[in-house]
Design a protein around this motif. Structure first.
Motif, PDB file in Angstrom:
ATOM      1  N   VAL A 147       7.978   4.373 -17.632  1.00  0.00           N
ATOM      2  CA  VAL A 147       8.897   5.490 -17.840  1.00  0.00           C
ATOM      3  C   VAL A 147       9.637   5.348 -19.165  1.00  0.00           C
ATOM      4  N   GLU A 148      10.031   4.128 -19.477  1.00  0.00           N
ATOM      5  CA  GLU A 148      10.848   3.882 -20.669  1.00  0.00           C
ATOM      6  C   GLU A 148      10.033   3.929 -21.960  1.00  0.00           C
ATOM      7  N   PHE A 149       8.795   3.406 -21.937  1.00  0.00           N
ATOM      8  CA  PHE A 149       8.028   3.242 -23.165  1.00  0.00           C
ATOM      9  C   PHE A 149       6.703   3.994 -23.157  1.00  0.00           C
ATOM     10  N   GLY A 150       6.363   4.614 -22.041  1.00  0.00           N
ATOM     11  CA  GLY A 150       5.137   5.397 -21.972  1.00  0.00           C
ATOM     12  C   GLY A 150       3.870   4.583 -21.844  1.00  0.00           C
ATOM     13  N   ARG A 151       4.010   3.305 -21.529  1.00  0.00           N
ATOM     14  CA  ARG A 151       2.839   2.445 -21.370  1.00  0.00           C
ATOM     15  C   ARG A 151       3.222   1.220 -20.547  1.00  0.00           C
TER      16      ARG A 151
ATOM     17  N   LEU B  63       9.634  -5.516  -6.132  1.00  0.00           N
ATOM     18  CA  LEU B  63      10.499  -5.426  -7.310  1.00  0.00           C
ATOM     19  C   LEU B  63       9.673  -5.447  -8.591  1.00  0.00           C
ATOM     20  N   ASN B  64       8.693  -6.325  -8.652  1.00  0.00           N
ATOM     21  CA  ASN B  64       7.849  -6.406  -9.852  1.00  0.00           C
ATOM     22  C   ASN B  64       7.136  -5.087 -10.132  1.00  0.00           C
ATOM     23  N   ILE B  65       6.623  -4.449  -9.086  1.00  0.00           N
ATOM     24  CA  ILE B  65       5.952  -3.165  -9.261  1.00  0.00           C
ATOM     25  C   ILE B  65       6.939  -2.113  -9.770  1.00  0.00           C
ATOM     26  N   ALA B  66       8.149  -2.132  -9.232  1.00  0.00           N
ATOM     27  CA  ALA B  66       9.177  -1.195  -9.696  1.00  0.00           C
ATOM     28  C   ALA B  66       9.518  -1.437 -11.161  1.00  0.00           C
ATOM     29  N   PHE B  67       9.536  -2.706 -11.592  1.00  0.00           N
ATOM     30  CA  PHE B  67       9.834  -3.010 -12.994  1.00  0.00           C
ATOM     31  C   PHE B  67       8.708  -2.523 -13.910  1.00  0.00           C
ATOM     32  N   ALA B  68       7.465  -2.668 -13.464  1.00  0.00           N
ATOM     33  CA  ALA B  68       6.342  -2.157 -14.258  1.00  0.00           C
ATOM     34  C   ALA B  68       6.423  -0.638 -14.372  1.00  0.00           C
ATOM     35  N   ALA B  69       6.816   0.021 -13.286  1.00  0.00           N
ATOM     36  CA  ALA B  69       6.981   1.476 -13.325  1.00  0.00           C
ATOM     37  C   ALA B  69       8.080   1.864 -14.301  1.00  0.00           C
ATOM     38  N   HIS B  70       9.175   1.084 -14.329  1.00  0.00           N
ATOM     39  CA  HIS B  70      10.261   1.377 -15.264  1.00  0.00           C
ATOM     40  C   HIS B  70       9.778   1.235 -16.704  1.00  0.00           C
ATOM     41  N   GLN B  71       8.967   0.219 -16.973  1.00  0.00           N
ATOM     42  CA  GLN B  71       8.458   0.045 -18.334  1.00  0.00           C
ATOM     43  C   GLN B  71       7.641   1.265 -18.769  1.00  0.00           C
TER      44      GLN B  71
ATOM     45  N   ALA C 177       0.840  -1.208   0.000  1.00  0.00           N
ATOM     46  CA  ALA C 177       0.000   0.000   0.000  1.00  0.00           C
ATOM     47  C   ALA C 177       0.871   1.253   0.000  1.00  0.00           C
ATOM     48  N   MET C 178       1.963   1.238   0.758  1.00  0.00           N
ATOM     49  CA  MET C 178       2.884   2.379   0.768  1.00  0.00           C
ATOM     50  C   MET C 178       3.501   2.582  -0.614  1.00  0.00           C
ATOM     51  N   GLN C 179       3.898   1.480  -1.250  1.00  0.00           N
ATOM     52  CA  GLN C 179       4.523   1.581  -2.566  1.00  0.00           C
ATOM     53  C   GLN C 179       3.529   2.081  -3.614  1.00  0.00           C
TER      54      GLN C 179
ATOM     55  N   TYR D 294       3.196  10.359  -6.530  1.00  0.00           N
ATOM     56  CA  TYR D 294       4.393  10.973  -7.107  1.00  0.00           C
ATOM     57  C   TYR D 294       4.697  10.497  -8.530  1.00  0.00           C
ATOM     58  N   GLY D 295       4.100   9.373  -8.921  1.00  0.00           N
ATOM     59  CA  GLY D 295       4.344   8.880 -10.260  1.00  0.00           C
ATOM     60  C   GLY D 295       5.492   7.882 -10.333  1.00  0.00           C
ATOM     61  N   PRO D 296       5.660   7.198 -11.478  1.00  0.00           N
ATOM     62  CA  PRO D 296       6.660   6.131 -11.617  1.00  0.00           C
ATOM     63  C   PRO D 296       8.108   6.608 -11.666  1.00  0.00           C
ATOM     64  N   ARG D 297       8.316   7.923 -11.741  1.00  0.00           N
ATOM     65  CA  ARG D 297       9.695   8.430 -11.786  1.00  0.00           C
ATOM     66  C   ARG D 297      10.256   8.682 -10.391  1.00  0.00           C
ATOM     67  N   HIS D 298       9.490   8.373  -9.357  1.00  0.00           N
ATOM     68  CA  HIS D 298       9.965   8.597  -7.991  1.00  0.00           C
ATOM     69  C   HIS D 298      11.159   7.700  -7.704  1.00  0.00           C
ATOM     70  N   ALA D 299      12.013   8.152  -6.794  1.00  0.00           N
ATOM     71  CA  ALA D 299      13.245   7.428  -6.482  1.00  0.00           C
ATOM     72  C   ALA D 299      12.990   6.020  -5.953  1.00  0.00           C
ATOM     73  N   VAL D 300      11.835   5.790  -5.324  1.00  0.00           N
ATOM     74  CA  VAL D 300      11.507   4.451  -4.831  1.00  0.00           C
ATOM     75  C   VAL D 300      11.575   3.429  -5.965  1.00  0.00           C
ATOM     76  N   PHE D 301      11.200   3.840  -7.168  1.00  0.00           N
ATOM     77  CA  PHE D 301      11.167   2.924  -8.316  1.00  0.00           C
ATOM     78  C   PHE D 301      12.444   3.004  -9.141  1.00  0.00           C
ATOM     79  N   THR D 302      12.940   4.199  -9.394  1.00  0.00           N
ATOM     80  CA  THR D 302      14.162   4.325 -10.201  1.00  0.00           C
ATOM     81  C   THR D 302      15.365   3.745  -9.468  1.00  0.00           C
ATOM     82  N   PHE D 303      15.363   3.804  -8.141  1.00  0.00           N
ATOM     83  CA  PHE D 303      16.480   3.257  -7.369  1.00  0.00           C
ATOM     84  C   PHE D 303      16.644   1.767  -7.632  1.00  0.00           C
ATOM     85  N   VAL D 304      15.539   1.053  -7.678  1.00  0.00           N
ATOM     86  CA  VAL D 304      15.592  -0.398  -7.891  1.00  0.00           C
ATOM     87  C   VAL D 304      16.284  -0.715  -9.214  1.00  0.00           C
TER      88      VAL D 304
END
Length: 466
Positions: free
Chosen positions: A262-266, A252-260, A144-146, A153-163
């Motif tokens: 950021v990288e591809f816009g979807r 980790l999986n949620i962070a990877f989805a956020a990276h996708q 829930a926190m993640q 804050y959106g997928p560009r937050h450090a919580v996700f980019t750090f991973v």
């Protein structure tokens, strides 16, 4: 993790305490901690090999499949040399600090999130360990926190980019922590219990060989006494079984989805399926946290490097391979492929959960209408072995459901590379090996009754096949 048993060399038995055991009105005096007389995993050499190779293979998977490439070319020395960051490059102080904070968060949540205290199964010395059951609430709180950070804050937050930026360092941090924890529990197993008696050791981890016992584990239920909670036993093994690795896997999986995104816009349907399937599996495990108290990991195995590394490193950093692959190699499945993969997942989950629920209900409430009709074999040991329903179909039918789900987790990655199907192959080996351990343990425990049970329930995992 790998293979089978070999006889250990003869050794003079160590001095052990005698313990009077009551079992169905039969009193026997036997040593509390008998000397281990047989090895698993091919003995000390095999244990050393697994201890060294599993961390190496975890790194290899990272270098084999990342945002640059994901193909069998990783087997070439030139490919590895081009990506190798040097030994110093594996160490990441920021990642180490982040991983320690991760453990700190989980410990704080264990302390402050309420949950019932539950007794485990009766141990050889007649005692029952106490376990705090707040894993599901911890999981919900962390995720829930993640998700809250993601929405606010959106997928560009450090919580996700750090991973993504420190993933290699996080692997190293988890490896170091798993080694440190394994060393701690091995060393503390030699410290006498508070009452001056012997600590309860696992039957398979008291060989006297340092390498083997460190790997397999000596003490059955290592605990910590937290200074601010002296009356609440903190069971290291039960805590590590479902929290640091399982919850981190989903994070980790949620962070990877956020990276996708950021990288591809979807966010593709393929990564959504992987995140949902694996997230549901983890959520289900923690919802049924109490069921883990009857598994071999808790009742039989000690906590050594095998479980420490498996729980803390292997689970989150290899099981999340599919989501990490899709984060940089997006795949659009479409409606019909997605529906077919969902059907595979639901089939596997139905077998897995129905079988486990049936067993736990029969064990705890045998008069319940859902299990009262089941036939069973009454053993001289005092327990009953189900011979109908799911467990009359195959002796380890739940493993089949588990393996079918493994396919559903890998199919969304397509067929461009075999590396993302590593989990299917590995899990098949793991389940067969675990089934062999189960069979051997039950054979020793039930004797002739187990032979009769095998005659009534012929198939091991796959009905009519195996």
């Amino acid at each position: 993790m790998p293979s089978k048993n070999a006889n250990a060399p003869k050794a003079a038995p160590a001095a052990v305490d005698a313990k009077t055991v009551d079992r169905k009105d039969v009193k026997t005096t036997e040593p509390l901690n008998p000397k281990t007389t047989h090895y698993e995993f091919a003995g000390p050499i095999g244990a050393l090999g697994v201890t060294l190779l599993t961390p190496a293979f975890t790194y290899l998977l990272y270098f084999a499949c990342n945002e640059t490439s994901c193909s069998s070319s990783f087997l070439s020395l030139a490919s590895l040399q081009s990506q190798w960051p040097g030994w110093a490059g594996l160490l990441d102080p920021e990642a180490i600090r982040a991983y320690l904070k991760w453990w700190q968060l989980l410990l704080v949540l264990w302390v402050f999130i309420p949950g019932p205290w539950v007794e485990g199964t009766e141990l050889r010395d007649g005692t029952r360990a106490q376990y705090k059951m707040n894993g599901f609430r911890t999981f919900v709180g962390v995720i829930a926190m993640q998700v809250g950070v993601l929405l606010w804050y959106g997928p560009r937050h450090a919580v996700f980019t750090f991973v993504w930026e420190h993933y290699l360092g996080l692997i190293t941090a988890a490896c170091l922590f798993s080694f440190a924890l394994a060393i701690h529990v091995y060393a503390s197993s030699y410290i006498p219990a508070k009452n001056g008696g012997s600590k309860l050791l696992a039957l398979g981890g008291n060989s006297g060989n340092v390498i083997y016992d460190f790997f397999i584990g000596r003490e059955l239920n290592p605990t910590l006494n937290l200074p601010f909670l002296p009356d609440q036993p903190f069971d290291i093994k039960q805590f590590a079984e479902l929290r640091p690795g399982i919850i981190l896997w989903v994070a980790l999986n949620i962070a990877f989805a956020a990276h996708q995104f950021v990288e591809f816009g979807r966010v593709t349907d393929s990564i959504v399926l992987v995140c949902v399937f694996q997230g549901w599996y983890c959520l289900d495990s923690l919802w049924n946290e109490e069921a883990v108290l009857t598994t071999m990991d808790i009742t039989t195995d000690a906590f050594g490097f095998m479980l420490s590394f498996g729980d803390l490193v292997w689970v989150p950093f290899t099981y999340s391979l599919q989501a990490r692959y899709l984060a940089s190699h997006p795949i659009d499945l479409g409606l019909w492929k997605s529906a077919a993969i969902v059907a595979v997942q639901l089939t596997g989950y139905y077998i897995f959960r129905s079988a486990n629920t049936q067993k736990n209900t029969f064990r705890n409430t045998p008069t319940h209408p859902s299990v009262s009709h089941l036939t069973y074999l009454q053993t001289s040991y005092g327990t009953r072995l189900i011979t109908s329903g799911w467990w009359g179909t195959a002796r380890h039918i739940n493993y089949l459901g588990d393996w079918i789900m493994a396919w559903a987790w890998c199919l969304p990655t397509g067929f461009a590379t075999p590396i993302t199907y590593f989990y299917v192959g590995y899990f098949a080996v793991l389940l067969v090996h675990r089934e062999r351990r189960d069979e051997e343990k039950c054979g020793r425990k039930y004797g002739k009754d187990w032979e009769e049970y095998k005659r009534r329930v012929r198939w091991r995992i796959v009905p009519y096949v195996y």
